[in-house]
Design a protein around this motif. Structure first.
Motif, short mmCIF file in Angstrom:
data_model
loop_
_atom_site.label_atom_id
_atom_site.label_comp_id
_atom_site.label_asym_id
_atom_site.label_seq_id
_atom_site.Cartn_x
_atom_site.Cartn_y
_atom_site.Cartn_z
N TRP A 114 16.28 -106.99 -0.73
CA TRP A 114 17.58 -107.13 -1.40
C TRP A 114 18.30 -105.79 -1.45
CZ3 TRP A 114 20.18 -105.23 -5.63
CH2 TRP A 114 21.29 -105.97 -6.06
N GLY A 115 17.54 -104.73 -1.76
CA GLY A 115 18.15 -103.40 -1.84
C GLY A 115 18.74 -102.94 -0.52
N VAL A 116 18.02 -103.17 0.57
CA VAL A 116 18.51 -102.75 1.89
C VAL A 116 19.75 -103.57 2.28
CG1 VAL A 116 17.95 -102.67 4.34
CG2 VAL A 116 16.28 -101.88 2.66
N VAL A 117 19.69 -104.87 2.08
CA VAL A 117 20.84 -105.71 2.43
C VAL A 117 22.03 -105.37 1.55
CG1 VAL A 117 21.69 -108.08 2.57
CG2 VAL A 117 19.37 -107.55 3.32
N ASN A 118 21.80 -105.12 0.27
CA ASN A 118 22.88 -104.75 -0.65
C ASN A 118 23.47 -103.39 -0.27
OD1 ASN A 118 24.43 -105.44 -3.06
ND2 ASN A 118 23.42 -103.64 -3.95
N ALA A 119 22.65 -102.50 0.27
CA ALA A 119 23.15 -101.19 0.71
C ALA A 119 24.15 -101.35 1.86
CB ALA A 119 21.99 -100.30 1.14
N LEU A 120 24.02 -102.39 2.66
CA LEU A 120 25.00 -102.68 3.71
C LEU A 120 26.19 -103.46 3.15
CD1 LEU A 120 25.87 -102.74 6.69
CD2 LEU A 120 24.54 -104.83 6.94
N ASP A 121 25.91 -104.37 2.24
CA ASP A 121 26.95 -105.23 1.68
C ASP A 121 28.01 -104.42 0.93
OD1 ASP A 121 27.84 -108.04 0.82
OD2 ASP A 121 27.54 -107.04 -1.12
N THR A 122 27.59 -103.43 0.16
CA THR A 122 28.54 -102.68 -0.68
C THR A 122 29.60 -101.94 0.13
OG1 THR A 122 26.90 -102.53 -2.44
CG2 THR A 122 28.72 -100.96 -2.51
N PRO A 123 29.24 -101.12 1.11
CA PRO A 123 30.33 -100.46 1.86
C PRO A 123 31.16 -101.44 2.70
CG PRO A 123 28.19 -99.82 2.75
CD PRO A 123 27.93 -100.62 1.52
N ALA A 124 30.54 -102.52 3.14
CA ALA A 124 31.30 -103.51 3.91
C ALA A 124 32.36 -104.16 3.03
CB ALA A 124 30.37 -104.57 4.50
N ARG A 125 31.98 -104.51 1.79
CA ARG A 125 32.95 -105.10 0.86
C ARG A 125 34.07 -104.12 0.56
NH1 ARG A 125 30.92 -105.72 -4.11
NH2 ARG A 125 28.78 -105.29 -3.57
#
Length: 149
Positions: A114-125
């Motif tokens: 979850w942490g790794v995927v969220n690390a990509l999700d945040t800058p993309a958003r």
């Protein structure tokens, strides 16, 4: 006196669609974080710090690199992939809980994913939003320029 500038983004149809999808997504993600904390406290309160670290350290470590990735690739596809990944992690939590397999190692593994995927999700958003409201911001600049002349 015009509308507050924060509301101007709502004039953008793509932004409104994005916001409609993000409100339940982000709300459920944070509800998942809170529920997971509750589960970890029930399993082993001493492990709480490790689980939180596994969830949020990837954003600190990978965030700048993922930000560069987001700048070089299609933000919409990256965001859709990241959101799908977060959904799969949530389903994995639910499945593990349903079969009684939500042990501390499983929680740690899913927290790290979850942490790794969220690390990509945040800058993309964060990078996608200006693209969605760009036309509205340009219109606001043009209106401000005509008001000053």
């Amino acid at each position: 006196m015009g509308r507050p500038s924060a509301l101007l983004a709502l004039r953008s149809s793509p932004f409104r669609r994005y916001l409609t999808g993000q409100v339940p997504s982000v709300t459920c993600s944070w509800a998942q974080v809170v529920a997971l904390a509750w589960v970890v406290v029930d399993l082993d309160p001493a492990a709480m710090g490790w689980v939180v670290t596994l969830q949020f350290l990837p954003s600190l470590v990978l965030g700048p690199w993922f930000g560069a990735v987001v700048d070089r690739h299609d933000r919409r596809w990256l965001l859709m992939g990241a959101e799908a990944g977060l959904g799969l992690v949530a389903l994995a939590y639910a499945a593990a809980s349903a079969v009684g397999g939500l042990t501390l190692p499983v929680v740690c593994l899913l927290s790290a994913i979850w942490g790794v995927v969220n690390a990509l999700d945040t800058p993309a958003r964060r990078a996608l939003i200006p693209m969605l409201v760009g036309a509205v911001a340009s219109a606001k600049s043009a209106i401000a320029a005509t008001d000053q002349s």
